[in-house]
Design a protein around this motif. Structure first.
Motif, PDB file in Angstrom:
ATOM      1  N   ILE A   1      46.160  35.532  33.524  1.00 32.43           N
ATOM      2  CA  ILE A   1      45.697  34.738  34.792  1.00 32.43           C
ATOM      3  C   ILE A   1      46.605  34.764  35.970  1.00 32.43           C
TER       4      ILE A   1
ATOM      5  N   TYR B   1      37.386  37.445  36.222  1.00 32.47           N
ATOM      6  CA  TYR B   1      36.648  36.340  35.980  1.00 32.47           C
ATOM      7  C   TYR B   1      37.271  35.140  36.261  1.00 32.47           C
ATOM      8  N   ARG B   2      36.212  34.081  36.709  1.00 29.41           N
ATOM      9  CA  ARG B   2      36.692  32.855  36.845  1.00 29.41           C
ATOM     10  C   ARG B   2      36.487  32.085  35.427  1.00 29.41           C
ATOM     11  N   PRO B   3      37.345  30.991  35.167  1.00 37.00           N
ATOM     12  CA  PRO B   3      37.113  30.088  33.913  1.00 37.00           C
ATOM     13  C   PRO B   3      35.662  29.736  33.617  1.00 37.00           C
ATOM     14  N   ASP B   4      34.791  29.541  34.712  1.00 37.40           N
ATOM     15  CA  ASP B   4      33.359  29.413  34.414  1.00 37.40           C
ATOM     16  C   ASP B   4      32.586  30.583  34.090  1.00 37.40           C
TER      17      ASP B   4
ATOM     18  N   THR C   1      32.155  33.203  35.849  1.00 39.06           N
ATOM     19  CA  THR C   1      31.708  34.079  37.347  1.00 39.06           C
ATOM     20  C   THR C   1      32.440  35.320  37.306  1.00 39.06           C
ATOM     21  N   THR C   2      31.780  36.304  37.721  1.00 34.91           N
ATOM     22  CA  THR C   2      32.417  37.798  37.660  1.00 34.91           C
ATOM     23  C   THR C   2      33.057  37.753  39.200  1.00 34.91           C
ATOM     24  N   VAL C   3      34.248  37.981  39.193  1.00 33.74           N
ATOM     25  CA  VAL C   3      34.815  37.690  40.559  1.00 33.74           C
ATOM     26  C   VAL C   3      34.790  39.161  41.282  1.00 33.74           C
TER      27      VAL C   3
ATOM     28  N   ASP D   1      46.240  33.444  39.919  1.00 34.74           N
ATOM     29  CA  ASP D   1      45.525  32.848  41.039  1.00 34.74           C
ATOM     30  C   ASP D   1      44.203  32.458  40.424  1.00 34.74           C
ATOM     31  N   GLY D   2      44.170  31.797  39.327  1.00 36.70           N
ATOM     32  CA  GLY D   2      42.779  31.395  38.716  1.00 36.70           C
ATOM     33  C   GLY D   2      42.060  32.504  38.385  1.00 36.70           C
ATOM     34  N   VAL D   3      42.281  33.779  38.515  1.00 33.08           N
ATOM     35  CA  VAL D   3      41.472  34.699  37.934  1.00 33.08           C
ATOM     36  C   VAL D   3      41.730  35.326  36.657  1.00 33.08           C
TER      37      VAL D   3
END
Length: 388
Positions: free
Chosen positions: A103, A121-124, A126-128, A105-107
């Motif tokens: 992890i 990926y975001r924790p929800d 979402t593919t960044v 910066d939140g990714v």
């Protein structure tokens, strides 16, 4: 004046005294056994959730807020802390992922040791971003928005990618990692303050600055020849390496502070509250330790003094262990026979053991109320939560 009380009312007879003493001893023994049972009684399994489709889960589990992320061979999976399976990665297919997620910066950044894909990926769910068609990437550590890991002999020994977009920030292969066969990939990387310390498969170490320049290197003389694949941990400005030996280094200068030869090869090392915990018992035992039990050894981080050793034998002659996890007054470790064990961090005394599967895959992840671990059960992978 004569008393109307029986003659033995004030002083019990020898027979009665022995009976009372025996009863007291029995009660004390029963209470003692009950105390031991309470101490060793394992907490219950709170839940277990199948990990169908992901393959084995060999990578460390990661907690992000109220979610637990598990990287399988093929997919990243997210769970709620109550065991509900929330989402699977829907980006690139991973062929044989063995590390991550990391992890930054939140990714959550993941990659494939032998494939050509990496993604964030975001924790929800979402593919960044996703990157395909490049050399394999094994993420290990994060520093200043970068995720740093190993690549392979054809690429860079240490590679850093930007967590925001997956672009390569820098890559380097320390000079002491280069052989006639080419370069070598990092088997582990840790951040120690503002310095990255990386380990080569055969034992040499290297420290890098945040821009990828090499700060110092150390030969493999801290280790013992053998299985290779050293692991790392850090605390403040100290980095600890464990393989056939365990040694502590000043991350800024490379000075070796202490070293101990281990009874068997290390499977992992953890540092917490000034104590180094090393799990030993690999599937490639040392020649001089064929009969050694797997287990955990503890050392003082500052001076390297040995603190305790706890053996964790399994029904088989050999028993491997996972990387340990230290939290509070406990050290948690998985054993190859499928048990999760909790040890007293101060003494090494085994507080409890809990069967969780037929084999433990991952290092324990310690939460506020539960310990999470990836296991094999009925020939499939599962995520298990055990109440603390």
């Amino acid at each position: 004046m004569p008393s109307n009380e029986p003659a033995d009312a004030g002083a019990p007879s020898r027979r009665r005294f022995l009976a009372l003493a025996g009863a007291s001893a029995a009660a004390a023994a029963t209470a003692g056994c009950a105390g031991v049972r309470r101490r060793l009684r394992a907490p219950p399994v709170a839940w277990r959730t199948p990990l169908a489709s992901v393959g084995h889960v060999n990578s460390p589990l990661v907690r992000v807020g109220d979610r637990v992320l598990a990287m399988g061979e093929h997919d990243l999976v997210a769970f709620a802390v109550d065991g509900e399976r929330l989402w699977d990665s829907n980006g690139p297919f991973f062929n044989h992922a063995t590390t991550g997620p990391v992890i930054a910066d939140g990714v959550a950044v993941v990659g494939d040791a032998f494939g050509e894909n990496r993604a964030g990926y975001r924790p929800d769910g979402t593919t960044v971003w996703s990157v395909a068609g490049e050399e394999g990437f094994m993420p290990f550590a994060a520093l200043d928005g970068l995720v740093v890991g190993g690549q392979n002999r054809e690429g860079h020994g240490v590679l850093a990618v930007d967590a925001a977009d997956g672009a390569v920030a820098w890559g380097t292969t320390p000079d002491n990692w280069v052989t006639d066969d080419g370069g070598s990939a990092a088997t582990d990387v840790v951040a120690a303050g503002s310095v990255l310390v990386a380990a080569d498969f055969d034992g040499p170490l290297a420290a890098l600055n945040g821009d990828g320049t090499v700060r110092w290197t150390a030969s493999d003389d801290w280790d013992t020849a053998g299985a290779g694949h050293p692991t790392l941990a850090s605390s403040g400005s100290t980095a600890v390496a464990a393989g056939g030996a365990v040694a502590a280094f000043d991350a800024a200068t490379g000075e070796r502070r202490w070293r101990h030869v281990l009874p068997d090869y290390a499977n992992g090392v953890a540092v917490a509250d000034g104590t180094v915990s090393v799990a030993v018992g690999s599937d490639m035992p040392k020649v001089d330790s064929w009969d050694a039990d797997a287990g955990v050894l503890a050392y003082n981080l500052a001076g390297g003094e040995p603190l305790w050793r706890t053996r964790l034998p399994a029904p088989e002659a050999r028993s491997a262990t996972t990387t340990p996890a230290a939290a509070g007054d406990r050290v948690f470790v998985g054993v190859a026979d499928g048990t999760l064990a909790a040890l007293d961090a101060a003494t090494g005394e085994r507080r409890w053991s809990r069967p969780v599967g037929s084999e433990v895959y991952t290092a324990p992840l310690v939460g506020d109320r539960r310990v999470f671990v990836g296991v094999e059960r009925d020939r499939s992978a599962e995520l298990v939560a055990v109440s603390r």
